[in-house]
Write a protein that holds these residues in place. Structure first.
Motif, short mmCIF file in Angstrom:
data_model
loop_
_atom_site.label_atom_id
_atom_site.label_comp_id
_atom_site.label_asym_id
_atom_site.label_seq_id
_atom_site.Cartn_x
_atom_site.Cartn_y
_atom_site.Cartn_z
N LEU A 153 -2.72 -1.73 7.28
CA LEU A 153 -3.37 -0.97 6.24
C LEU A 153 -4.31 0.01 6.84
CD1 LEU A 153 -2.86 -2.93 3.13
CD2 LEU A 153 -1.16 -1.97 4.46
N PHE A 179 0.82 -1.25 0.07
CA PHE A 179 -0.06 0.15 -0.08
C PHE A 179 0.76 1.35 0.01
CE2 PHE A 179 -2.66 3.01 2.53
CZ PHE A 179 -3.55 3.49 1.41
N VAL A 213 -2.85 0.60 -4.11
CA VAL A 213 -2.46 -0.79 -3.76
C VAL A 213 -1.75 -1.69 -4.95
CG1 VAL A 213 -3.33 -3.05 -2.56
CG2 VAL A 213 -4.37 -0.89 -2.21
#
Length: 282
Positions: A279, A238, A245
């Motif tokens: 993330l 990410f 991504v």
């Protein structure tokens, strides 16, 4: 050689860069391939993907088209095409600093379904390269024209097409730091010792799970590490600043038109998350 500014269709396997749509390219086979001899072109190719999680549609541009068979595109390898590899520089988000170097694979010309190398700009002005492609003179010239110098190379997968050109590209940058997934050094894929040994012996090559990864890249590059089966580990990356991504082969299971049996797609899709750098912004 510069990344162009005109819109164009990138091909059936590159209808990406719109939010939630994937850019594909990379090869995955259920059995370990033998790279000791050049292989004939194959169509059993899976996905390397960039999924844009931004709310707006970025522009997709390319500087070159077609194929070329001159010294600017020459780089001998066991990965097909084994000699000439045309490279296209695609500007995904110029303001945020996100580009793709798209290279012929497994054949040159219109039939290519491409390898994709993602390049992102770091806060210090230098560049991160994910899944390096062959450093042909054409490719290196395009990298040189991007703003910044290559400082980090990240190998996101133990599948050969993602690490095959890493040492060759790293040799072009004296101070570059290379990051690889767990299991790569132990790989026993046939015919790849000449590619793997330089990575194993290079002190600038470290695992992405090493504590120095976060020390050097902080929150600019985050990842989740997965075991995708068949002995392949993969990091989904990410890039918060670019709101992107980067997938390697996990996205393969989402595609049914790449020539692999659906049962194999489903098997690859049943991954197990091994370790996690959260993330948080997703």
């Amino acid at each position: 050689m510069q990344c162009g500014s005109s819109q164009q269709r990138l091909g059936a396997h590159s209808q990406a860069f719109r939010p939630g749509v994937k850019l594909s390219a990379h090869n995955k086979r259920p059995h370990a391939p033998n790279f000791s001899q050049p292989r004939a072109p194959e169509r059993n190719v899976s996905q390397a993907a960039v999924t844009d999680v931004a709310t707006s549609t970025p522009s997709t541009t390319s500087s070159t088209a077609g194929s070329s068979r001159d010294q600017d595109t020459y780089f001998p390898s066991s990965l097909p095409p084994t000699e000439y590899k045309n490279t296209r520089c695609i500007c995904v988000k110029e303001d945020a600093g996100l580009w793709v170097l798209q290279q012929d694979f497994p054949v040159a010309g219109p039939a290519s379904i491409n390898l994709n190398c993602v390049v992102s700009k770091l806060a210090n002005g230098n560049l991160l390269v994910v899944s390096p492609v062959a450093p042909t003179p054409q490719c290196l010239a395009q990298l040189q024209q991007l703003p910044g110098t290559v400082q980090h190379i990240l190998v996101p997968s133990c599948s050969p097409e993602h690490f095959y050109y890493t040492s060759a590209l790293a040799q072009q940058y004296q101070e570059v730091q290379v990051w690889v997934p767990p299991g790569l050094f132990e790989s026993k894929l046939p015919g790849l010792e000449d590619v793997l040994n330089p990575l194993r012996s290079n002190p600038r090559v470290k695992l992405i799970t090493d504590s120095t990864f976060q020390q050097q890249l902080g929150t600019e590059v985050q990842f989740s590490l997965f075991d995708g089966g068949f002995g392949f580990q993969e990091a989904t990356v990410f890039l918060p600043a670019q709101k992107a991504v980067v997938f390697s082969d996990l996205a393969f299971a989402a595609m049914n038109d790449e020539g692999m049996p659906l049962a194999v797609n489903k098997a690859i899709g049943k991954v197990r998350q091994q370790s996690h750098h959260p993330l948080n912004t997703l």
